[in-house]
Motif scaffolding. Sequence first.
Motif, PDB file in Angstrom:
ATOM      1  N   TRP A 387       3.836   3.523  -8.129  1.00  0.00           N
ATOM      2  CA  TRP A 387       3.727   4.169  -6.732  1.00  0.00           C
ATOM      3  C   TRP A 387       3.641   3.301  -5.568  1.00  0.00           C
ATOM      4  CZ3 TRP A 387      -0.704   3.208  -4.341  1.00  0.00           C
ATOM      5  CH2 TRP A 387      -1.626   2.709  -5.240  1.00  0.00           C
ATOM      6  N   LYS A 388       3.290   2.037  -5.813  1.00  0.00           N
ATOM      7  CA  LYS A 388       3.127   1.160  -4.526  1.00  0.00           C
ATOM      8  C   LYS A 388       4.006   0.022  -4.704  1.00  0.00           C
ATOM      9  CE  LYS A 388      -0.509  -0.840  -6.843  1.00  0.00           C
ATOM     10  NZ  LYS A 388      -1.902  -2.081  -6.653  1.00  0.00           N
ATOM     11  N   ILE A 393      10.304   1.480  -4.856  1.00  0.00           N
ATOM     12  CA  ILE A 393       9.668   1.371  -3.597  1.00  0.00           C
ATOM     13  C   ILE A 393      10.399   0.143  -2.694  1.00  0.00           C
ATOM     14  CG2 ILE A 393       7.240   0.634  -2.533  1.00  0.00           C
ATOM     15  CD1 ILE A 393       7.191   3.177  -4.166  1.00  0.00           C
ATOM     16  N   ARG A 399       8.873   6.606  -1.467  1.00  0.00           N
ATOM     17  CA  ARG A 399       7.978   6.165  -0.643  1.00  0.00           C
ATOM     18  C   ARG A 399       6.497   6.572  -1.132  1.00  0.00           C
ATOM     19  NH1 ARG A 399       9.053   7.601   5.300  1.00  0.00           N
ATOM     20  NH2 ARG A 399       8.897   9.754   4.501  1.00  0.00           N
ATOM     21  N   THR A 400       5.829   5.380  -0.985  1.00  0.00           N
ATOM     22  CA  THR A 400       4.252   5.738  -1.517  1.00  0.00           C
ATOM     23  C   THR A 400       3.773   7.169  -0.876  1.00  0.00           C
ATOM     24  OG1 THR A 400       3.889   3.408  -1.970  1.00  0.00           O
ATOM     25  CG2 THR A 400       2.027   4.758  -1.614  1.00  0.00           C
ATOM     26  N   GLN A 401       3.909   7.394   0.200  1.00  0.00           N
ATOM     27  CA  GLN A 401       3.272   8.391   1.004  1.00  0.00           C
ATOM     28  C   GLN A 401       3.760   9.666   0.555  1.00  0.00           C
ATOM     29  OE1 GLN A 401       4.744   6.013   2.470  1.00  0.00           O
ATOM     30  NE2 GLN A 401       5.788   6.459   4.385  1.00  0.00           N
ATOM     31  N   ASP A 402       5.023   9.470  -0.068  1.00  0.00           N
ATOM     32  CA  ASP A 402       5.656  11.075  -0.611  1.00  0.00           C
ATOM     33  C   ASP A 402       5.233  11.150  -2.036  1.00  0.00           C
ATOM     34  OD1 ASP A 402       8.824  10.312   1.375  1.00  0.00           O
ATOM     35  OD2 ASP A 402       6.708  11.105   1.857  1.00  0.00           O
ATOM     36  N   ALA A 404       3.399  12.173  -5.064  1.00  0.00           N
ATOM     37  CA  ALA A 404       2.178  13.205  -5.208  1.00  0.00           C
ATOM     38  C   ALA A 404       1.647  12.889  -6.486  1.00  0.00           C
ATOM     39  CB  ALA A 404       2.695  14.507  -5.209  1.00  0.00           C
ATOM     40  N   GLU A 406      -0.889  11.681  -9.021  1.00  0.00           N
ATOM     41  CA  GLU A 406      -2.430  11.321  -9.055  1.00  0.00           C
ATOM     42  C   GLU A 406      -2.543  10.365 -10.356  1.00  0.00           C
ATOM     43  OE1 GLU A 406      -5.447  14.073  -8.767  1.00  0.00           O
ATOM     44  OE2 GLU A 406      -6.966  12.795  -8.552  1.00  0.00           O
TER      45      GLU A 406
END
Lengths: 857, 360
Positions: A387-388, A393, A399-402, A404, A406
């Motif tokens: 995710w990062k 990426i 994109r990390t902020q997109d 979801a 967890e």
Amino acid sequence: MPGLGASFGRGGATDFLQALQHADCILIEGSSMAEAHPVGFRWVMKAKERGAKIIHVDPRFGRTSQLADLHVPIRAGTDIAFLGGLIRHVIETEAYFREYVVAYTNASTILRDDFEDTEDLGGVFSGFDPDTARYDQTTWGYAEGAPRDDTLQHPRCVFAVLRRHFARYTPEMVQRVCGISPQDFQEVADALVHNSGRERTTTLCYAVGWTQHTAGVQVIRAGSILQLLLGNIGRPGGGIMALRGHASIQGSTDIPTLFDILPGYISMPHACEGGLSLRDHIDAHGKQRGWWSHFDTYLVSLLKAWFGDAATADNDFGFGHLPKLTGTHAHFSTMLRAIDGGVDGLFVMGQNPAVGSQHAGLQRRALASLKWLVVRDLAEIETATFWKDGPEIESGELRTQDIATEVFLMPAAAHVEKEGTFTNTQRLLQWRDKALEPPGDARSELWFMHHLAKRVRAHYAASANERDWPIRNLTWDYPEHGDTREPDAEAVAREINGYDVMSGAPLPDFTALRNDGSTACGCWIYSGYFKDGVNQARRREPGDLSAPGGWVSPEWGWAWPLNRRILYNRASADPEGRPWSERKRYVWWDEQQSRWTGYDVPDFPVDKRPGYEAPRDALAMDAISGDDPFIMMPDGRGRLFAPAGLVDGPLPTHYEPFESPVDNLIHPDFHMNPGAMKWQRPENPYHATGDPRYPIVVTTFRLTEHHTAGAMSRNLPWLAELQPEMFAELDPALAADRGIEDGGWMVVETARGEIEARAKVTPRIRPLKIDGRVVHQICLPWHWGFTGEVRGDITNDLGALSGEPNVGIQESKAFSCNVRAGRRTRPSTARLAGARLDRPVRPDEDDPPAEYESEIT
Amino acid sequence: MTTRASPSEIAIQAAGAERMGFFTDTTVCIGCKACEVACKQWNDLPADGATFDKGGSYDHTGSLSASTWRHVRFIEIAEATPQAREDAARRLEAGDGGRVPDIPAAWGGARGGGDTPNGGATGDLDLVALASERSEAVDVAAAVAAMDDWIFMSDVCKHCTNAGCLDACPTGALIRTEFETVVLQADVCNGCGYCIPACPFGVVARDPDDGRAAKCTLCYDRLQDGLEPACAKSCPTDSIQFGPYDELVGLAARRVGMLHSRGMRDAYLYGAGDDPDQQLAGGLGAFFLLTRPPERYGLPAHADSPVQENLVPATIAAYGAALLAAAGAAAAFLAATRRPPGRVTSGARARRRAIRSWRR
């Protein structure tokens, strides 16, 4: 595994590694054993010291090849053509072990009239439906009453059909398809023939180089047929040594992490209209004869182990509450469902699909589609940091902020920090004690699952919902000990072994299992490992190695089934029960004691006389005669022709890999295995056969220095420094043509992605002449990823999703690519960024989206 | 068993201890590097840092160092061995058509059949044709067979009988143990580095951060507890064998004999079983079974402790020069003052005195 099961009755290596020292010839193919199984390879070296001939057939000259007497380079993915050539040679030169073949295999059994072979239908068997690419297997059966012709002359007997099936696999055809010279072919054939028979035995060793193909199961079938013809199964220094892919993976199929089987290879039930009763399932999967005739006792005892007192005859022992299959729930299908929005959460334990799974870019995109993800591992692996970090990426596709998802990263205990068994490649269980406490919050898998299940059970304790019955009624009373409340692994082991429900006494073996709820057993093939309440897997007694048969060391660990080390060892004696030769004595009939005896636990009812002839209408084990070594089979014989068990054919047939620069020279109308799984999606483009953009064959291999996806080795400086960078091996001629320098940078590309690697230009990789034209191969290790002490591009970013029809295993050992000098100019999976139609497309300024080939000719 | 240590060494004596050593048999090495890692783990040595060695085959360690005490070499051979040449010559005589293969070791810059630029659609080269093109006298089958050779060798400190490092060490950090191995005591080492050029095999090195030299101890701590060295224990094929030196030499000699009888006539022992005037450094405590000339493995064909090589002639020369000088001075003195000549002391004797007084 199914290849061995369909041939002999059990899906596991037939021999054990120490027995290799007594082989007169060892053929290693689809494996670089010295590199991937270095400790097991010591037994090959011992054989070599005794004068055995070691042959290594492999696209790449690796460390194994150096120690072999003969290395034969082969085009990746053409093993069936080569083995078929050997089968043909053995048949045509009458070099097969005739007495063994007639007595112990189904060579003489006559087939139905309506069976048609690939030679009749141009590449498929009878019953093929071109619309579904599936077979109706009805015509693959024996004739009514399974008549036999022991002269092997009948035109419809298995032997005759086999002969005809492989008639065109001549040495010349082998040369055209595989690139193997007639001289090398002859040398291998001579070695195998000379070292088989009464006095001498040959072992076949294989690993994922054979299984990771869309025809992988059939490759194993071809090896099995060859070994049956040569009379090597069940004999010391013979058999088939299936070298599993990593530590205890044998255990993880025995007590399975696979979706389609229950412990002990019991079939998982399928959902169907109107429900499925226990009786229905038993009738569908049990057999009338042989050990599978007691299928009901294995399944009922499993259900008693799981549901305890709540499982009774009245409620089918809780069978109705088992989850049912609604299709294929295999890894690739599940990840694609995640991408399509159908999976909420995923537990990933001891696996790193972001690096280790085929089409790794697609795996990472799937992870980004989940709501939650739990990763348990020793280090912060790529699957936990997708995710990062990583190519998607980097390219902006994700994109990390997109994202979801967890992500929970749970620390795992290492193998010396927990107790339990490893079941290694030869079905051997070895118990390990805990050597030290895991650091901090790191915990064993056992701890994790135990406490997770306790919390889930507590959550549903008050539920009246019928659906929650299995969770509420799980037997889950394992004692806990220590500050961390670690569950008692031996308590689990005792449940796996099985116990008498009333008294709690451990069962001696699976013959004590009952179908009436009086016994419980977590895994019938493991029953006996806690015999007499003693943890047999803990034993480390080598015994007197110099005594006759002492090398078997039966008191070292415990092998399933029933501590038999060589399976089907009844076949080490002739039909009268005498060893085939003094030199190859192993198990024999003792007339005085009226029982089978020898160096190993006989894989046969111990008091069944060699001369016992089963009556026609006998059932269960009474149907097995005194000279039927393959007791898992209804007719007690090894199967040259497999009438059941495999969905893609009763005999192996050469098909090309799903991506190949070469046409199928043997069956031009059917390029690849017709039943192979394909996923036609924009994210999964395939190369067409002979696509001039991808003319080079690529295969993958393992290094001794690293372990699989690298979490356990790339984080350890002592190992990381031994092989610090991702590299590709290629031949000098190809390198010269592309301007690639040894040690310089090169790029490998497919329609899925491109990776950069350091170039190892070496004559150990050789171009081959395939049907008159030169085909180059490159070889890639696959251990690198974007986290860890040493990092590199991910080989699995190159592959497409593909699946073998029986087990769904991917074809990572042969596909096509191209190479060029220099470094990657953009992230490795950028070329597929535009394929995700419902995600924001980030146009790549350097390159318009390519047109994707999505057909296979 | 008599000690072979030279009289000028600092040597530990212990009753019942015998000379121990390594016999490394390269013909059964599988290049797994378990030895390299087991050694680091046991001795808690740091990693050297991961750097890709361009020409290094599978060897990215490069060489023995202060923190690498077992190092596996990988050498890819692309030339015929003497035996392969013999076989080819014999086949030629028998009319088989074989010629001595002559493929150069390096391929760089080779182009042929269809000069296409980078990534051309049909940029395939016919290696077979290329090989034939290079020399009309090439037997392709033999050439290709000769290319299939890859040497694995686990290199280690040789624990020499004439140990250059030990002889050069001015502080007494390097000593001879009761097992006749050579051990470097880190707490005595002052980092002068004299041992480094004195080793003819390039074994001992200084740690750039620490300043001190370090090398294989033949697991001296394990030997003292009756255990075998970590590398020998971890070797899956018993390529590294450990035991009493004389036994190992006998075992190794039998192994060479067995290989010869099987047709591997290029096998020989490096560092053991030689005539006294042919010995490497007086005989190596860690010796090898090789199948190629030593240079192929990065080993010298001749080696000795520089001090001992030069010691006798240097001592004679020193004595001689000193005597001459003394005689000359005496004569001059006599001529001048008729006083009796003084006592001369040579360098070597002075050193021995100093050592003996240290040991007290």
